[in-house]
Write a protein that holds these residues in place. Sequence first.
Motif, PDB file in Angstrom:
ATOM      1  N   GLY A  29       0.303  -1.098   0.385  1.00 46.10           N
ATOM      2  CA  GLY A  29      -0.444   0.143   0.184  1.00 46.10           C
ATOM      3  C   GLY A  29       0.689   1.213   0.267  1.00 46.10           C
ATOM      4  O   GLY A  29       1.749   1.196   0.059  1.00 46.10           O
ATOM      5  N   GLU A  30       0.121   2.514  -0.385  1.00 44.20           N
ATOM      6  CA  GLU A  30       1.173   3.397  -0.574  1.00 44.20           C
ATOM      7  C   GLU A  30       1.144   3.891   1.225  1.00 44.20           C
ATOM      8  O   GLU A  30       0.976   3.608   2.234  1.00 44.20           O
ATOM      9  N   HIS A 489       7.250  -2.805   0.084  1.00 45.78           N
ATOM     10  CA  HIS A 489       7.494  -1.795  -0.550  1.00 45.78           C
ATOM     11  C   HIS A 489       7.781  -2.257  -1.922  1.00 45.78           C
ATOM     12  O   HIS A 489       8.032  -1.663  -3.207  1.00 45.78           O
ATOM     13  N   SER A 490       8.739  -3.353  -1.914  1.00 50.73           N
ATOM     14  CA  SER A 490       8.873  -3.686  -3.290  1.00 50.73           C
ATOM     15  C   SER A 490       8.276  -4.904  -3.788  1.00 50.73           C
ATOM     16  O   SER A 490       7.674  -5.687  -3.716  1.00 50.73           O
ATOM     17  N   PRO A 491       8.222  -5.078  -5.339  1.00 54.35           N
ATOM     18  CA  PRO A 491       7.753  -5.531  -6.223  1.00 54.35           C
ATOM     19  C   PRO A 491       8.457  -6.863  -6.655  1.00 54.35           C
ATOM     20  O   PRO A 491       7.824  -8.145  -5.887  1.00 54.35           O
ATOM     21  N   ARG A 530       1.763  -0.475  -9.851  1.00 51.90           N
ATOM     22  CA  ARG A 530       1.473   0.038  -9.614  1.00 51.90           C
ATOM     23  C   ARG A 530       2.938   0.419  -9.028  1.00 51.90           C
ATOM     24  O   ARG A 530       3.905   1.182  -8.474  1.00 51.90           O
ATOM     25  N   MET A 531       3.274  -0.566  -7.806  1.00 53.83           N
ATOM     26  CA  MET A 531       4.544  -0.255  -7.067  1.00 53.83           C
ATOM     27  C   MET A 531       5.661  -0.525  -8.011  1.00 53.83           C
ATOM     28  O   MET A 531       6.491   0.081  -7.619  1.00 53.83           O
ATOM     29  N   ALA A 545       4.994  -6.560 -13.798  1.00 55.85           N
ATOM     30  CA  ALA A 545       4.374  -7.329 -13.472  1.00 55.85           C
ATOM     31  C   ALA A 545       4.262  -8.662 -13.533  1.00 55.85           C
ATOM     32  O   ALA A 545       4.093  -9.570 -12.549  1.00 55.85           O
ATOM     33  N   ALA A 546       3.125  -9.070 -14.232  1.00 51.95           N
ATOM     34  CA  ALA A 546       3.266 -10.163 -14.745  1.00 51.95           C
ATOM     35  C   ALA A 546       4.393 -11.037 -14.651  1.00 51.95           C
ATOM     36  O   ALA A 546       4.215 -12.588 -14.724  1.00 51.95           O
ATOM     37  N   ASP A 547       5.566 -10.720 -15.368  1.00 53.02           N
ATOM     38  CA  ASP A 547       6.524 -11.545 -15.261  1.00 53.02           C
ATOM     39  C   ASP A 547       7.225 -11.468 -14.405  1.00 53.02           C
ATOM     40  O   ASP A 547       7.478 -13.240 -13.687  1.00 53.02           O
ATOM     41  N   LEU A 548       6.992 -11.025 -13.182  1.00 53.93           N
ATOM     42  CA  LEU A 548       7.723 -11.091 -11.865  1.00 53.93           C
ATOM     43  C   LEU A 548       6.743 -12.569 -11.041  1.00 53.93           C
ATOM     44  O   LEU A 548       6.889 -13.182 -10.371  1.00 53.93           O
TER      45      LEU A 548
END
Length: 553
Positions: A29-30, A489-491, A530-531, A545-548
Amino acid sequence: MLVALSIRDVVLIDRLDLALGPGLTALTGETGAGKSILLDSLGLALGARSEAGLVRAGATQAVVSAVFEPPADHPARRLLAEHGLPDETALTLRRVVQTDGRSRAFVNDEPVSVSLLKRLGESLVEIEGQFAQVGLADAGTHASLLDAFGGLEGEAERVRGAFAAWRAAERARADAEAAIAAARRDEEWLRHAVAELDRLAPKAEEEERLDRLRRSLQGAEKRAEALASARDELARNRGVAQALRSAARSLERLGEDAAVAPVLAALSAAQDAVAEAETLLERLLADSAPDPRALEAAEERLFALRAVARKHQVTVAELPALRDNLCERMRELDLGEERIAALADAARAAREAYRTAAEHLSAARREAAEALAQAVAKELAPLKLERARFVVELTRLEEDTWGPEGADRVQFLVAMNPGQAPAPLAKCASGGELSRLMLALKVVLARSTPVTTLVFDEVDAGIGGATAAAVGERLSRLAESLQVLVVTHSPQVAAKASRHWRVSKRAEHGMTRTGLEVLDAAARREEIARMLAGERITDAARAAAADLLAGVS
């Protein structure tokens, strides 16, 4: 494992009910959304300090409940048994905080002290934050962690048993020396008291027997007095028999008088009856004459026993046992030196047994310490701590500080840079470095602690890329054996989680509230995007994000 968390009226949270499961859970979250409020709420249920500012504005109290399902042999269940608390499958810790900051604690709906709640919480959950590490940073836990890592629990238990036996032997010797010293101070009184009791030779049931005898003798005396009084009454003045004879002689002078004949017959019968009564009285007096010396002797004996009992503040029935006790003290006095010497020998033997067991444990710990240092070192480089050096320091203790944990102090130290002297964990690293160092230790020591739930607060602060991925990979490994919650905060870290929660803040009817959303696959991809990208989410960010997420096995 933490299975449920219920929060009511804590700061910006009005109502939140969370169901948790095993594995790795990510909270994102922010900044300022309220992730720290969730951790503060959990801390309340675990016994953390309460403050009035934690109660939501307009509410009368804040309430947090945490439900755990620890294994049957978990230390928390032993704590419940020690304090007589109900032990159920689920263990519920609850905290209620009033607006003035005062709080109440409950375990399975039973009121308990906050200190007990904290002890239970510490056995169940460990929270590692950038500036709030409490578990591994506590040197008091390092010996048991090293023993668990090295499989030395059996040796450690033998040392604890040997230490307890040594302390017991020392107490027995000290108690005997104190008893002998007290006996010597009281020797003259002891000998006088024993001599007095020997002369008296009291029997356990003697008071009751003497009291019965005394009452019997007193009754006999009264009986004799009554018989003598009756006899004296018959003989008073001229005596009843003499009076009857005089009356009969007076009437006999009248000669043959038919009217007087019945009176003479009655007087004759009365004379016979009185004579018989006098004979019986004399016989009874002769047979039951009391022995005044017997009563006097019984009373003297009874009163002597009672006087001695009063002097020693016991009952008469307890006098024989008192004599035995005093005689035992006399025997201890006579055999004191011999007994103390034997107890001193036993204490020395117990000390030697402890020393031997402690030395064996110390040798095994040295081997385990080297293995632990090597295992931690392998975890440091991927976490961007390749310059750090982890050390397990064993310091031999002076004998007066030996204890149940052994004869050495175990402490985890670290030098963050070459040439730097190793120092305690919490004193030599920045917040981010310390968090990652704790993560490396946790990965190595995951199976060496009873804690079933680990919480990491921004363990990825100040890092990114490959280092963040390494952090996520290690959190994922930890989650194979423990329940892990990570505020991140880390994707790269969030992508490793088996479940993902997003904390957000919203304004409703002029009030700001913090909420939590459980993300499905699509929402999770959007949050990680978003992250990665910030406020403006691009297609490239979504693809990244999809790759992660695709890289998570």
